[in-house]
Design an enzyme around this catalytic site. Structure first.
Site, PDB file in Angstrom:
ATOM      1  CG  ASP A  30      -2.330   0.722   0.994  1.00  0.00           C
ATOM      2  OD1 ASP A  30      -2.221   1.987   0.849  1.00  0.00           O
ATOM      3  OD2 ASP A  30      -3.424  -0.097   1.138  1.00  0.00           O
ATOM      4  CG  HIS A  87      -4.929   4.067   0.907  1.00  0.00           C
ATOM      5  ND1 HIS A  87      -4.494   2.868   0.454  1.00  0.00           N
ATOM      6  CD2 HIS A  87      -6.365   4.129   0.504  1.00  0.00           C
ATOM      7  CE1 HIS A  87      -5.646   2.187  -0.208  1.00  0.00           C
ATOM      8  NE2 HIS A  87      -6.796   3.020  -0.264  1.00  0.00           N
ATOM      9  CB  SER A 411      -9.007   0.953  -0.388  1.00  0.00           C
ATOM     10  OG  SER A 411      -8.238   1.046  -1.512  1.00  0.00           O
TER      11      SER A 411
END
Lengths: 624, 87
Positions: A30, A87, A411
């Site tokens: 990620d 994220h 996600s």
């Protein structure tokens, strides 16, 4: 996350195999990770599992610990695995973050944050920079994660474009992971609700669609006429209950065209005209212009209102119908329109789980006989750990920073699926990736299939249903598959050379009558493509393995809403005498023909039941 | 001789790692590149080596070099680097 794991049944009291969970390693490919987050502290953790062969090569100012046991980074434009965007921190904590009490986003979504497997270890592989996530870096991360000894890989990255399997680094990396017993969970993509946009199509990957949980974040607007409308956004600002004059963007601009001004395009709004007022904008991105021009707040139009996005100043969003109510009110009370924007609040959403409008839909454009996405998991307004230096909205004017943030996307669904897979693996460390995948798919809970404007795609939107990890540890039967089974499947659609492009070895494709058919791959869901306006008869061959009680008898049941298809299972009863015993069956679907409308399909459900276990597989016959 | 702008990063996928214990991925990767560029230049255009779980490398290649590598028997595939996004 503060609600989603409870919603799927993994709560603080759930039965856990803690010592095995502590030896489980989740690889997160990620944007990196924020190592100092409370969600990754190592209090109570012992040394890394013996099988761990990785390293902490997180770079400058980056320290691992006994929870975050590994870190690597792959970009030349950054010097550490530290997550500057938030994220990767969010996805890592969703999958395996510690239990952290009393977290919230400015008081919203308050609760105890917890990952799916809080005792598991995390290895972070940073592959994304500001420019995006290069595929050469992604492949490098797979190369390392597999060799480092992770158990499950979660990768919440993708593209709006579907790639051929032989050019898809996630498919190639996940294939090698699968051959080493590692299951990869990948996000379906955020290109919904348009059909056939799902970008994660490989059968050895567990592809996650995003769904709602029973916690919805709303914000209310009270119009001057007393009418209250419920909007869908995360507005943390208080305007002290005061009403403010409302102005439409097109009436707040003299230099822009009517359309540009109505949308509140950059540079259109005049400060003198919007100051002290709430601006009505035809497009969501108008929020930045409203903010910059000095408005008190903004009301924005969005296409879909099932997801609540964080807004950088007092504002709320409405889909077409409600937005037009506000516009009509404004028109009919020309100079005296007033609105009161309320701070967001949380309400229970009885309609959950409903697939998200943005979640990418099938059919699978590369292998239409494999239903993708595979499964759904919470992916709307998920509160999880975040990087305190990252921006919480895309607005450059938003200076707020938080340790826990609310995000939506496939996600966010992907690490829920990975966490659930890891949970299953803690009870069955020797199960193959396919068996874990099967257990999650065949025990999935039904989705809310209400026919809303964006929910018509059914299984093409949500796959086998909603993750139910507690049930998944005891699925009764599993549909097993190994490397050679995937090779055999690929040989039906690719030539031997192309199959070798994916497998990377000297796999051979058999020729002639023993090739089998696309319906024969031992997938936990069943799909077939038929020609429109023609009667059809499709056979599926499957093998199930008994992973429940040694002596058990399963009966087949078909649940179908449609009379368009007649489905028979042969044999209808499967009797097992031992653990891991395998039995085969044939399912035949006969119909008079589907219409030639795009994506016309019929669905049914195959259920094998022994009275205790219920092994469910969706059946979809479509015209692609 | 190609200028840097004419070169684009491509992934050269070589498949599974050979069982051979003396296999040296790095020298294999450079060796393949040296077949399409001058030997002293190969290391400059090699950007990444995959060597732990499967074999392959990323390199800055011209279209012509890409074609030549793709036609080599031991090369499984050559595909362009692209950008994915968080979802």
């Amino acid at each position: 996350t503060t609600r989603s794991w409870d919603f799927v049944g993994l709560n603080g009291k759930t039965k856990r195999n803690r010592s095995v969970e502590s030896d489980t390693i989740i690889g997160v490919i990620d944007t990196g990770i924020w190592p100092e987050s409370e969600s990754f502290k190592d209090h109570g953790f012992g040394p890394p599992p013996k099988k761990w062969k990785g390293a902490c090569e997180g770079g400058k100012n980056f320290t691992c610990n006994k929870k975050l046991i590994g870190a690597r980074f792959y970009g030349s434009l950054y010097d550490s695995a530290r997550d500057d965007e938030g994220h990767g921190t969010h996805t890592a904590s969703t999958a395996a973050g510690n239990t952290v009490n009393d977290v919230s986003f400015y008081g919203l979504a308050q609760g105890t944050a917890r990952g799916g497997v809080p005792s598991a270890r995390i290895a972070a592989y940073k592959v994304c920079g500001i420019e995006g996530c290069p595929t050469d870096a992604i492949l490098a991360a797979f190369d390392d994660a597999i060799a480092d000894g992770v158990d499950i890989i979660t990768i919440s990255l993708g593209s709006p474009d579907v790639a051929l399997l032989q050019n898809d680094p996630i498919a190639i990396g996940a294939f090698h992971a699968m051959t080493k017993g590692i299951l990869t969970s990948n996000s379906a993509g955020n290109s919904g609700p348009t059909a056939s946009k799902v970008a994660s199509v490989a059968p050895w990957i567990l592809t996650a669609a995003a769904s709602s949980s029973d916690r919805r974040i709303i914000d209310k607007v009270i119009l001057g006429n007393g009418k209250t409308l419920v909007g869908a956004s995360v507005n943390t600002f208080r305007l002290n209950g005061t009403s403010f004059p409302l102005i439409y963007g097109k009436d707040a601009s003299r230099q822009c065209s009517e359309i540009a001004a109505a949308s509140c395009q950059d540079g259109c709004l005049e400060s003198g005209l919007v100051k002290g007022k709430v601006v009505l904008c035809d497009l969501a991105y108008g929020v930045d212009e409203a903010y910059r021009s000095g408005a008190v707040g903004s009301i924005l139009k969005v296409d879909w209102d099932d997801d609540s996005q964080i807004l950088p100043f007092p504002a709320t969003t409405f889909s077409d119908k409600k937005f037009n109510v506000i516009k009509s009110y404004y028109k009919n009370s020309t100079k005296d329109a007033q609105v009161n924007l309320q701070r967001s609040e949380v309400e229970r959403d009885a309609a959950a789980p409903l697939v998200a409008s943005f979640s990418s839909r099938g059919p699978n454009s590369i292998l239409p006989e494999i239903i993708k996405p595979d499964i759904s998991a919470p992916g709307i307004t998920i509160l999880a750990a975040f990087s305190p230096t990252a921006s919480i909205t895309e607005s450059s004017d938003d200076t707020r920073h938080v340790n826990y943030n609310i995000l939506s996307g496939t996600s966010m669904a992907c690490p829920h699926v990975a966490g659930a897979a890891a949970y299953v693996k803690t009870f069955h460390p020797d199960w193959s990736p396919a068996a874990i995948k099967s257990s999650l798919m065949t025990t999935a809970s039904p989705m809310n299939a209400a026919q809303t404007s964006y929910n018509a795609a059914g299984e093409f939107a949500y796959g086998s249903g909603h993750i139910n990890p507690v049930q998944a540890i005891d699925p009764g039967l599993v549909y097993e598959a190994f490397k050679q089974d995937y090779i055999n499947l690929l040989c039906l659609v690719l030539n031997q050379t192309d199959v070798r492009l994916i497998s990377g070895d000297n796999s051979t494709c058999s020729t002639g009558s023993d090739k089998g058919s696309l319906q024969d791959h031992n997938y936990p869901s069943l799909a077939a493509v038929v020609a429109p306006n023609k009667s059809f008869s499709v056979k599926f061959h499957r093998t199930v393995k008994n992973v429940g009680p040694a002596n058990s008898t399963y009966n087949a049941k078909i649940l179908a809403n449609s009379t368009q298809v007649d489905i028979k299972v042969e044999p209808e009863v499967l009797s097992f005498k031992s653990l891991n015993e395998e039995k085969t069956f044939t399912l035949t679907a006969v119909g008079k023909g589907l219409s030639n409308e795009q994506h016309s399909h019929v669905t049914a459900l195959l259920v094998w039941s022994d009275g205790i276990h219920s092994v469910r597989s969706p059946i979809v016959i479509h015209n692609n | 001789e190609a200028i840097d702008e004419e070169r684009k990063v491509h992934i050269v996928y070589l498949g599974s790692l050979p069982d051979n214990k003396v296999y040296s991925p790095m020298s294999h990767h450079l060796g393949l590149l040296e077949k399409v560029v001058e030997s002293n230049f190969a290391a400059k255009i090699l950007t990444r080596s995959y060597k732990r779980s499967f074999s392959g490398f990323a390199a800055k290649l011209t279209d012509q070099e890409k074609e030549r590598l793709a036609n080599m028997k031991e090369v499984v595939s050559v595909f362009p680097n692209r950008l994915l996004q968080p979802q």
